[in-house]
Design a protein around this motif. Structure first.
Motif, PDB file in Angstrom:
ATOM      1  N   ASP A 143     -59.122  49.831  -6.697  1.00 15.94           N
ATOM      2  CA  ASP A 143     -59.936  49.577  -7.882  1.00 15.94           C
ATOM      3  C   ASP A 143     -59.701  50.615  -8.977  1.00 15.94           C
ATOM      4  O   ASP A 143     -60.102  50.410 -10.121  1.00 15.94           O
ATOM      5  N   TYR A 144     -59.075  51.723  -8.602  1.00 18.28           N
ATOM      6  CA  TYR A 144     -58.891  52.803  -9.585  1.00 18.28           C
ATOM      7  C   TYR A 144     -57.714  53.686  -9.180  1.00 18.28           C
ATOM      8  O   TYR A 144     -57.289  53.687  -8.024  1.00 18.28           O
ATOM      9  N   VAL A 145     -57.181  54.403 -10.144  1.00 17.80           N
ATOM     10  CA  VAL A 145     -56.239  55.481  -9.853  1.00 17.80           C
ATOM     11  C   VAL A 145     -56.888  56.786 -10.285  1.00 17.80           C
ATOM     12  O   VAL A 145     -57.681  56.826 -11.230  1.00 17.80           O
ATOM     13  N   ASP A 146     -56.572  57.829  -9.582  1.00 20.03           N
ATOM     14  CA  ASP A 146     -57.140  59.136  -9.918  1.00 20.03           C
ATOM     15  C   ASP A 146     -56.526  59.699 -11.193  1.00 20.03           C
ATOM     16  O   ASP A 146     -57.186  60.432 -11.931  1.00 20.03           O
ATOM     17  N   LEU A 147     -55.266  59.335 -11.439  1.00 27.65           N
ATOM     18  CA  LEU A 147     -54.573  59.887 -12.596  1.00 27.65           C
ATOM     19  C   LEU A 147     -53.600  58.857 -13.149  1.00 27.65           C
ATOM     20  O   LEU A 147     -52.784  58.301 -12.417  1.00 27.65           O
TER      21      LEU A 147
END
Length: 272
Positions: free
Chosen positions: A97-101
């Motif tokens: 659902d997301y990437v950290d960077l």
């Protein structure tokens, strides 16, 4: 594993780079790295391997929130609409659902950087990206990105190894609380046969590669992401946090490439 803290975020000092890793080789390397203890994985749209990275993360026993995951936007997708569509596609391939960077992979002077950074900030607000940054930016371009970005620039990912110590850029990143992510931390191969690294390594029972990686990760605000495919090399790269280089050793290790210097000297002397 050691961590460096940047802008209040703890980042593993060592990650797995996946440049030039394709298909099952990429899948296997990420699975192996996670099983060894890596919690920092780096990929990019241009690597054409996000799906294999995502499959490896999904099939591992490691919780997604324990992995610091980075991907990068291709320069031809920096226009806001293209950027957002491409990131959604990356998230689908990475099965997350997301990437950290999220990074801009290379500078693209054709596209307005302010608009691009605003689009990345929109993704942070939406929750699909936690931090934004750049890659292969000079100090001058990095400063410009900082000026136009609504979100703090978290990292500049650049080539960083003993023959390319990037002293001015590193100092700026440290002073600005920016992470310098070191790709190709083992150079292009000459480092593995470097006599200085070999002699220093003998004192710690470490290989030249391990000494080079320890050199990189001992710097403040630096994380290194060496590429490796075999379990032997993945484990070897990870086994660097049980020794510490002295100040003198750190200074001796960082120097211009002796092979290139030798060739330059020969050309100047012999006229070749």
């Amino acid at each position: 594993m050691e961590f460096t803290t940047v802008q209040g975020e703890q980042v593993p000092r060592l990650g797995l780079g996946t440049w030039q890793l394709a298909g099952q080789d990429c899948y296997g390397a990420v699975r192996t790295a996670l099983s060894v203890g890596y919690r920092h994985i780096d990929t990019a749209q241009a690597y054409d391997n996000e799906e294999y990275v995502g499959n490896a993360l999904h099939d591992s026993d490691v919780d997604r929130e324990d992995v610091f995951l980075t991907t990068k936007v291709r320069p031809d997708r920096f226009a806001p609409d293209k950027l957002k569509r491409s990131v959604n596609e990356s998230l689908r391939k990475l099965d997350t659902d997301y990437v950290d960077l999220l990074l801009l992979h290379w500078p693209n002077p054709i596209v307005d950087l302010r608009d691009t950074m605003q689009a990345m900030a929109d993704l942070v607000e939406e929750g699909s990206v936690r931090h934004v940054g750049v890659s292969n930016f000079s100090k001058k371009r990095l400063i410009k990105a900082q000026r136009v970005s609504p979100e703090p620039i978290f990292t500049n990912q650049v080539k960083f190894h003993p023959y390319k110590p990037q002293r001015e850029l590193l100092r700026y990143c440290q002073d600005s609380d920016i992470l310098l992510t070191a790709y190709s931390p083992l150079g292009t191969g000459g480092i593995l046969d470097d006599d200085v690294l070999r002699v220093i390594g003998q004192q710690y029972d470490k290989t030249p590669a391990q000494v080079a990686l320890r050199w990189a990760t001992q710097h403040r605000n630096v994380a290194a992401i060496p590429k490796a495919t075999s379990r032997e090399h993945i484990e070897e790269n990870f086994d660097i946090f049980d020794f510490k280089l002295t100040r003198d050793e750190l200074d001796r290790i960082a120097r211009p490439d002796p092979v290139k210097n030798g060739l330059a000297f020969a050309k100047a002397t012999l006229g070749i």
